[in-house]
Every structure is written in structure tokens, then in C-alpha cells.
Enzyme design. Structure first.
Site, PDB file in Angstrom:
ATOM      1  N   SER A 138     -28.407 -43.187  14.781  1.00 15.20           N
ATOM      2  CA  SER A 138     -29.717 -43.823  14.734  1.00 15.20           C
ATOM      3  C   SER A 138     -29.549 -45.287  15.115  1.00 15.20           C
ATOM      4  CB  SER A 138     -30.306 -43.724  13.311  1.00 15.20           C
ATOM      5  OG  SER A 138     -31.437 -44.569  13.164  1.00 15.20           O
ATOM      6  N   TYR A 148     -28.454 -45.265   4.358  1.00 14.41           N
ATOM      7  CA  TYR A 148     -28.756 -44.498   5.574  1.00 14.41           C
ATOM      8  C   TYR A 148     -28.176 -45.197   6.795  1.00 14.41           C
ATOM      9  CZ  TYR A 148     -31.236 -42.080   9.282  1.00 14.41           C
ATOM     10  OH  TYR A 148     -31.521 -41.358  10.418  1.00 14.41           O
TER      11      TYR A 148
END
Length: 257
Positions: A138, A148
Site C-alpha cells: 500500500s 497497518y
């Protein structure tokens, strides 16, 4: 016909990879937790494209699930030519608002599963002298935004390192770093998306087309959109202290509610 194995195949980016690869004539091994959705997906792709679609029910947050997928990747009689490590999820909340158990479950899926499945796949691929691995990360990997982002930063660094180690072997590895994509990801995490500007959203099918082209070109990292490439270029020159404050405010504005 070649075979691709896709984790988290039933929706979002994983679903887009499955559709594109099936249309290209590749047989598939579809991996997810929901047996019903896997069976439906496999039937649809087989009927539409005439490919063989094998289903493998596995939860990559468990050792048993990782072991099952790793065993399939290591099967020399039915080789896998492309691995797409796509399975993943997000937790709603800042650090200390999310339980340690949930944080560790994320690391299990994003890091341990990626490491073990990449290892199983590339060992077999190196013996054959060909193959590819796409590890879905990401753009959050490039900014300081909690567990994350940290887990996705690990995916990028790991993939780049292994790509260098296996250079010349015929095995290609690439970290795919998309921005916001309209999938079930945010809904499952309980994150609101109404406040995310329209220009920040990417189309999953176009993203996959760009990713596969980047893999064919031998790129180790793919940011599959000019808008996000420009944003990440700015990130590289912003002082880390300032960037931390900006991404924290941005996360509150565009992230979980």
C-alpha cells in the site's frame, strides 16, 4: 496453460487479479476463508473463460491456513507460476484503541503469511527457472501511520530484498502499492469512506492491468497511478517529523470514523 494462486481472491484487488488472469487464459488457485464465495467465483470464471479454477479454503491468520497454502505452492506436480499475496485487512482505531490480539493477527496475515508463502513459491519457481510473485502492499507503506502502514512497509522492504537476492534466477518479485481502491476493505474494518475525495479512488481492474505490466517490465515496486506517484514523490522530500503530523491529521480526516 500456466497457473496463478491468489490469496483473498473473492473481492477487491484479489477479485480483479482473478478476472484478469482468467481472461488471459491462466488456470487459478483461489484462496479465501469463505467456501461458498470461492465456489461461486470458481464456477463463474470457469464458465466464462474455460479455465480450471481450484479452490482452497484457508484462513491466513492461522498456522493451519498458511501451512495449507504453502503446501499447495510447494507442489512440484502442479506448479504455480504466479503468486499474488493479496489477503489483508485493516483495524479501526489508533494504537492502544485496537487490541494487541488484533494487531498480532494483522501482522500474521500481512507479514508472516507473506514471508512463508513467498518462500514456498519462490523455492519451487527457482528450481524451474521462472515464476513471479506480487505482494500487495500500500502507499501507506511510505508514511508513518500505525501498525497497518508499518506492516505494509515491511512487505515493500522484504519484497525488494528478495527480488535482489533472486536476481538472475528467472523469478520476479514485485510489491504493489495502491492507494484507495473501492473494495470491501473499508466496510469490513468499519471505516467510513464518504469523506475521501473522488480523485483519490482507483479502479481495481485498471490497477491490476498496470501491476501486471510493471511485473513484466521487472519492476520491484509498483505504484500504479500517476496521482499517487506524484504524492509519493512529495513524501520523499518532506521532513519525517512534519510528515508524521500531516499523515496523522490526514488519517483522522480520510481514515476510520
Amino acid at each position: 496453460m500456466t497457473t496463478a494462486l491468489i490469496t483473498g481472491s473473492t473481492a477487491g484487488i484479489g477479485g480483479a487479479f482473478a478476472r484478469r488472469l482468467a481472461a488471459d487464459g491462466q488456470n487459478l488457485v483461489l484462496v479465501a476463508r469463505d467456501a461458498g464465495r470461492l465456489a461461486e467465483q470458481a464456477t463463474e470464471l470457469h464458465d466464462r473463460h474455460g479455465i480450471e479454477a481450484e479452490v482452497l479454503v484457508a484462513d491466513l491468520a492461522t498456522d493451519a491456513g498458511i501451512d495449507a497454502v504453502a503446501a499447495r505452492l510447494a507442489d512440484r506436480r502442479n506448479p504455480v507460476d504466479l503468486l499474488v499475496n493479496n489477503a489483508g485487512f485493516g483495524n479501526k482505531g489508533r494504537f492502544l484503541e485496537v487490541s494487541v490480539e488484533d494487531e498480532l493477527r494483522m501482522l500474521k496475515v500481512h507479514c508472516e503469511a507473506v514471508l512463508r508463502l513467498t518462500s514456498a513459491a519462490t523455492e519451487a519457481m527457482r528450481e524451474r527457472g521462472r515464476g513471479g510473485v506480487v505482494n500487495v502492499a500500500s502507499v501507506a507503506a511510505f508514511v508513518p501511520r500505525g501498525t497497518y502502514g508499518a506492516s505494509k512497509a515491511w512487505v515493500v522492504q522484504f519484497t525488494q530484498g528478495v527480488a535482489r537476492d533472486l536476481a538472475g534466477s528467472g523469478v520476479r518479485l514485485m510489491a504493489l502499492c495502491p492507494g484507495f481502491v473501492r473494495t470491501e476493505f473499508h466496510e469490513r474494518a468499519g471505516m467510513g469512506t464518504d469523506n475521501i475525495p473522488g480523485w483519490m479512488w482507483l479502479d481495481a481492474d485498471k490497477l491490476v492491468a498496470t501491476a501486471l505490466a510493471d511485473l513484466a517490465r521487472g519492476k520491484a515496486v509498483s505504484i500504479p497511478d500517476p496521482r499517487y506517484k506524484a504524492l509519493m514523490g512529495v513524501v520523499k522530500v518532506v521532513p519525517r517529523g512534519l510528515l508524521g503530523g500531516v499523515t496523522s491529521r490526514t488519517g483522522r480526516k480520510y481514515g476510520p470514523r
